[in-house]
Design a protein around this motif. Structure first.
Motif, PDB file in Angstrom:
ATOM      1  N   ASP A 201       0.851  -1.195   0.000  1.00 45.52           N
ATOM      2  CA  ASP A 201       0.000   0.000   0.000  1.00 45.52           C
ATOM      3  C   ASP A 201       0.882   1.237   0.000  1.00 45.52           C
ATOM      4  N   GLU A 202       0.276   2.392  -0.230  1.00 43.64           N
ATOM      5  CA  GLU A 202       1.008   3.655  -0.246  1.00 43.64           C
ATOM      6  C   GLU A 202       0.765   4.422   1.042  1.00 43.64           C
ATOM      7  N   PRO A 203       1.808   5.071   1.611  1.00 39.15           N
ATOM      8  CA  PRO A 203       1.562   5.989   2.718  1.00 39.15           C
ATOM      9  C   PRO A 203       0.676   7.134   2.221  1.00 39.15           C
ATOM     10  N   PRO A 204       0.082   7.940   3.100  1.00 41.53           N
ATOM     11  CA  PRO A 204       0.304   7.983   4.545  1.00 41.53           C
ATOM     12  C   PRO A 204      -0.578   6.986   5.295  1.00 41.53           C
ATOM     13  N   TYR A 205      -0.244   6.777   6.553  1.00 41.06           N
ATOM     14  CA  TYR A 205      -1.046   5.952   7.431  1.00 41.06           C
ATOM     15  C   TYR A 205      -2.296   6.729   7.827  1.00 41.06           C
ATOM     16  N   HIS A 206      -3.366   6.002   8.131  1.00 39.53           N
ATOM     17  CA  HIS A 206      -4.586   6.673   8.576  1.00 39.53           C
ATOM     18  C   HIS A 206      -5.446   5.705   9.372  1.00 39.53           C
ATOM     19  N   GLU A 207      -6.502   6.237   9.978  1.00 35.31           N
ATOM     20  CA  GLU A 207      -7.406   5.394  10.749  1.00 35.31           C
ATOM     21  C   GLU A 207      -8.105   4.377   9.835  1.00 35.31           C
ATOM     22  N   HIS A 220      -7.165 -16.760  -5.373  1.00 36.27           N
ATOM     23  CA  HIS A 220      -7.408 -15.344  -5.126  1.00 36.27           C
ATOM     24  C   HIS A 220      -7.264 -15.012  -3.641  1.00 36.27           C
ATOM     25  N   MET A 221      -6.692 -13.853  -3.363  1.00 37.94           N
ATOM     26  CA  MET A 221      -6.583 -13.325  -2.010  1.00 37.94           C
ATOM     27  C   MET A 221      -7.361 -12.010  -1.940  1.00 37.94           C
ATOM     28  N   PHE A 222      -8.201 -11.875  -0.907  1.00 35.50           N
ATOM     29  CA  PHE A 222      -8.986 -10.664  -0.704  1.00 35.50           C
ATOM     30  C   PHE A 222      -8.340  -9.833   0.402  1.00 35.50           C
ATOM     31  N   VAL A 223      -8.234  -8.534   0.174  1.00 34.40           N
ATOM     32  CA  VAL A 223      -7.623  -7.616   1.140  1.00 34.40           C
ATOM     33  C   VAL A 223      -8.566  -6.435   1.359  1.00 34.40           C
ATOM     34  N   SER A 224      -8.865  -6.125   2.614  1.00 34.12           N
ATOM     35  CA  SER A 224      -9.724  -4.976   2.918  1.00 34.12           C
ATOM     36  C   SER A 224      -8.910  -3.690   2.896  1.00 34.12           C
ATOM     37  N   TRP A 225      -9.560  -2.597   2.512  1.00 33.66           N
ATOM     38  CA  TRP A 225      -8.922  -1.282   2.429  1.00 33.66           C
ATOM     39  C   TRP A 225      -9.824  -0.273   3.125  1.00 33.66           C
ATOM     40  N   GLY A 226      -9.557  -0.018   4.411  1.00 29.51           N
ATOM     41  CA  GLY A 226     -10.374   0.935   5.153  1.00 29.51           C
ATOM     42  C   GLY A 226     -10.164   2.356   4.674  1.00 29.51           C
ATOM     43  N   ILE A 227     -11.109   3.217   4.992  1.00 31.31           N
ATOM     44  CA  ILE A 227     -11.051   4.613   4.570  1.00 31.31           C
ATOM     45  C   ILE A 227     -10.747   5.495   5.773  1.00 31.31           C
ATOM     46  N   GLY A 228      -9.821   6.440   5.607  1.00 30.12           N
ATOM     47  CA  GLY A 228      -9.347   7.255   6.723  1.00 30.12           C
ATOM     48  C   GLY A 228     -10.224   8.450   7.028  1.00 30.12           C
ATOM     49  N   PRO A 575       0.883  10.245  12.302  1.00 30.40           N
ATOM     50  CA  PRO A 575       1.358   9.454  13.434  1.00 30.40           C
ATOM     51  C   PRO A 575       2.074  10.294  14.480  1.00 30.40           C
ATOM     52  N   ILE A 576       1.768  10.028  15.744  1.00 34.52           N
ATOM     53  CA  ILE A 576       2.464  10.652  16.867  1.00 34.52           C
ATOM     54  C   ILE A 576       2.746   9.576  17.898  1.00 34.52           C
ATOM     55  N   GLN A 577       3.515   9.921  18.918  1.00 34.52           N
ATOM     56  CA  GLN A 577       3.731   9.037  20.053  1.00 34.52           C
ATOM     57  C   GLN A 577       3.297   9.755  21.319  1.00 34.52           C
ATOM     58  N   VAL A 578       2.582   9.036  22.171  1.00 32.70           N
ATOM     59  CA  VAL A 578       2.184   9.556  23.469  1.00 32.70           C
ATOM     60  C   VAL A 578       2.590   8.518  24.509  1.00 32.70           C
ATOM     61  N   LYS A 579       3.449   8.915  25.413  1.00 33.22           N
ATOM     62  CA  LYS A 579       3.972   8.016  26.439  1.00 33.22           C
ATOM     63  C   LYS A 579       4.577   6.766  25.821  1.00 33.22           C
ATOM     64  N   GLY A 580       5.245   6.952  24.689  1.00 32.00           N
ATOM     65  CA  GLY A 580       5.940   5.860  24.042  1.00 32.00           C
ATOM     66  C   GLY A 580       5.077   4.986  23.150  1.00 32.00           C
ATOM     67  N   GLN A 581       3.781   5.244  23.108  1.00 34.97           N
ATOM     68  CA  GLN A 581       2.867   4.413  22.324  1.00 34.97           C
ATOM     69  C   GLN A 581       2.497   5.149  21.032  1.00 34.97           C
ATOM     70  N   PRO A 582       2.523   4.474  19.856  1.00 31.48           N
ATOM     71  CA  PRO A 582       2.158   5.139  18.609  1.00 31.48           C
ATOM     72  C   PRO A 582       0.644   5.262  18.445  1.00 31.48           C
ATOM     73  N   TYR A 583       0.203   6.409  17.901  1.00 34.22           N
ATOM     74  CA  TYR A 583      -1.204   6.643  17.585  1.00 34.22           C
ATOM     75  C   TYR A 583      -1.287   7.309  16.222  1.00 34.22           C
ATOM     76  N   ASN A 584      -2.435   7.099  15.552  1.00 32.21           N
ATOM     77  CA  ASN A 584      -2.515   7.608  14.183  1.00 32.21           C
ATOM     78  C   ASN A 584      -3.947   7.911  13.764  1.00 32.21           C
ATOM     79  N   ASP A 585      -4.798   8.357  14.681  1.00 30.25           N
ATOM     80  CA  ASP A 585      -6.149   8.749  14.331  1.00 30.25           C
ATOM     81  C   ASP A 585      -6.222  10.252  14.109  1.00 30.25           C
TER      82      ASP A 585
END
Length: 632
Positions: A201-207, A220-228, A575-585
């Motif tokens: 997939d292409e960046p950027p990361y998103h929810e 065949h392989m099926f892959v889901s693609w969520g929307i940010g 993406p950010i980090q809060v108290k060492g944990q990554p978040y990306n919403d």
């Protein structure tokens, strides 16, 4: 001595041979079907009559199991973009984990897979501090408990990496931006060959960027693609903001793509768009009996916050439905233009596109889900049972892991169970049932972090046992049936049906009696926080440990107040980090609908509560930041 070449001798020898083979078959069959004893308390689970459960591992990286890292298999081919530069961003030094787990623990199980020899493979929710994203478990002595846990697989990864599947001798697993596979070798726990990239997939990361996987057995392989996005608004999560029509993000997101399972380094453009109109798909499964793909869909959020003129707190709690779809090629689930109201049993026009909670628009032209679950149950995995260990009624139907809600405030959170949907030839034959309960450990879940465990991944073992993984600590259960299969029925299910209609995290809440805010009126700042902030950051400021970061003890809250003010005014994406944990919403911008006084009140409240002891934020400071914003 009889002549073995004579007819009489040959007959006698054949008789001995048949007796020997019969005993051998009985012995082998006994070994295959012998089940270990369940834990005395079923590992804390509540199950229908005749079922037992044991804990395979108490927590991956914790408890009595020593996690062993193995060497890096190969480097990912995926480019990992650096986090966005934010002026004045605090330095993060402390590693934080859900439920106060020590730094360095490998916390949380996403999806699971069980090999023919009983080895268990786990997609970790949170990568290790040095980038390993998978775990492998083995029971050496046959007691059903994991004796060996190995942490392995170093690749591009964040906390929404999801899939873990065994298919045609390969172990497939996904990060947010890629699908990988490793060749399994008989008897070997951890793959040591080259890690292959199947889809990129292409960046950027998103929810909503989880990549669930499924295979049709035909190459065949099926892959889901969520929307940010929450609902494809002009300004994401801004009250009253209209929806973009057509939604540009739906061009390459919000659906399912089909790929050749045998080709490597495929891009999305190399696949075929199989289905559309789905916001967030974390669980998919192909059912061989009906030769069809099925998916569970997360509905959108924030009706009350974004459209208070149309949705009461109760309606926002109940809607929209989370859905179970039978997904044929060309399927359209309706998102973002429509949502499903399980109480009206209709597709309703979204308010961003002119809806008012009642208008259908062209919703009747869209396919209805097989099941519309109450809003925010969060279905995260689906499994069609094919084994012979369980009673026959479970052979045609789907188990679904309900991860549990985060945004039903002021009503109790819901979900946190494994459900069963009875089906016959792809048609639902009755209401959904509670199959496995007890994960939460409490009767009323006010905020998501009140739940001790949250079921996430499902897998079937070679003997027909059902494995369930927890996303909080990485606990894994094995569910087994020990009763009389021919006698299983309503009597064994009665207690579970009662729980469905009485337990606060399962039943439909009463609009007045179950409102957790009724006992006290919060002060103004706390009330404003509750309206605009707590759905994500929770009542106690702890976040949900996955999508939404904590405010309690956060370096962002307790450092430069100007940075904090600007985040509330402008919002934040990336993406950010809060108290060492990554978040990306996405944190929506609040400048257009909150006054300076309201923002100063919320931030002062946050900086002086949840264990924070930072100074107040004045109305003048917010006004100055807003004035600076208007000049840009």
């Amino acid at each position: 001595m009889k002549n073995i070449y004579s007819f009489e001798g040959l007959n006698l020898q054949l008789t001995y041979l048949l007796i020997f083979l019969s005993f051998a078959a009985i012995g082998c069959n006994s070994k295959e079907t012998a089940l270990p004893p369940g834990d005395k308390d079923n590992g804390g689970l509540i199950l229908p009559g005749g079922f037992e459960a044991l804990v395979v591992v108490d927590s991956i990286g914790g408890g009595s199991i020593i996690a062993q890292k193995v060497s890096q298999l190969s480097k990912s081919a995926i480019y990992t973009p650096p986090p966005p530069e934010i002026k004045g961003a605090p330095k993060s030094t402390q590693l934080s984990r859900p439920n106060n787990q020590p730094a360095g623990n490998y916390v949380g199980a996403r999806h699971l897979a069980v090999n023919d020899n009983g080895d268990i493979y786990v997609k970790l929710r949170t990568p290790t501090t040095d980038g390993f994203g998978n775990a492998a478990l083995r029971d050496v002595n046959g007691d059903g408990k994991a004796d060996t846990v190995k942490i392995w697989g170093k690749y591009e990864n964040r906390n929404r990496g999801t899939a873990m599947k065994i298919h045609n001798g390969y172990l497939y697993y996904s990060s947010e931006l890629a699908v990988y596979r490793s060749k399994l070798k008989p008897g070997q726990l951890v793959p040591d060959g080259e890690m292959e990239t199947v889809v990129i997939d292409e960046p950027p990361y998103h929810e909503h960027q989880a990549k669930a996987l499924s295979f049709d057995g035909k190459g065949h392989m099926f892959v889901s693609w969520g929307i940010g996005t929450n609902s494809c608004q002009t300004e994401n999560r801004r009250p009253g903001s209209p929806g973009l029509d057509p939604c540009p993000d739906m061009v390459d997101h919000g659906g399912i793509w089909m790929f050749d399972e045998n080709k490597l380094n495929q891009k999305q453009s190399d696949g075929i768009r199989y289905a559309t109109g789905m916001r967030s798909i974390v669980g998919m499964a192909w059912d061989d009996d009906t030769e069809s793909l099925y998916a569970v869909h997360h509905g959108r959020d924030d009706f009350r916050l974004l459209w208070p003129e149309f949705y009461s707190p109760w309606k926002s709690t109940m809607l929209p439905a989370d859905e179970l779809f039978k997904v044929d090629k060309g399927f359209d689930g309706g998102f973002p233009y429509y949502y499903y109201d399980q109480m009206l049993e209709k597709k309703i026009l979204s308010p961003e596109y002119g809806g008012d909670g009642i208008k259908e628009g062209d919703g009747a032209k869209l396919p209805k889900p097989l099941v519309g679950f109450p809003g925010h149950f969060a279905p995260n995995d689906i499994l069609f049972y094919k084994g012979d260990q369980f009673p026959a009624r479970y052979k045609e139907g789907a188990f679904i892991a309900m991860h549990g809600s985060t945004n039903r405030i002021p009503y109790p959170q819901v979900g946190y169970v494994v459900l069963f949907v009875p089906m016959k030839k792809g048609v639902v034959t009755g209401p959904w049932e509670v199959f496995a309960d007890g994960f939460a450990g409490v009767d009323t879940i006010a905020i998501a972090n009140d739940a001790k465990y949250r079921p996430m991944g499902l897998a079937e073992g070679p003997d027909g046992s059902l494995y369930v993984g927890d996303t909080q600590l990485g606990k894994i259960w094995r569910v087994m049936y020990k009763g009389d299969k021919s006698a299983f029925g309503a009597t064994q299910l009665a207690a579970m049906e009662k729980r469905k209609n009485t337990i606060s995290y399962l039943k439909t809440p009463d609009e007045m009696e179950d409102n957790l805010d009724r006992k006290g009126k919060p002060v103004h700042a706390a009330l404003t926080y509750n309206i605009y902030c707590r759905a994500c950051h929770q009542t106690d400021g702890s976040g949900d440990g996955n999508r939404y970061p904590p405010l309690a003890g956060s370096e962002w809250v307790n450092s430069d107040k100007t940075v904090l003010i600007n985040i509330v005014l402008n919002g934040m994406t990336g993406p950010i980090q809060v108290k060492g944990q990554p978040y990306n919403d996405t944190m929506p911008a609040h400048a257009s609908f909150l006054t300076d006084k309201e923002i100063s009140g919320i931030l002062t409240y946050v900086r002086s509560n949840f264990g924070n002891k930072a100074g107040p934020v004045t109305e003048a400071e917010v006004a100055a930041a807003r004035k600076s914003l208007s000049k840009k």
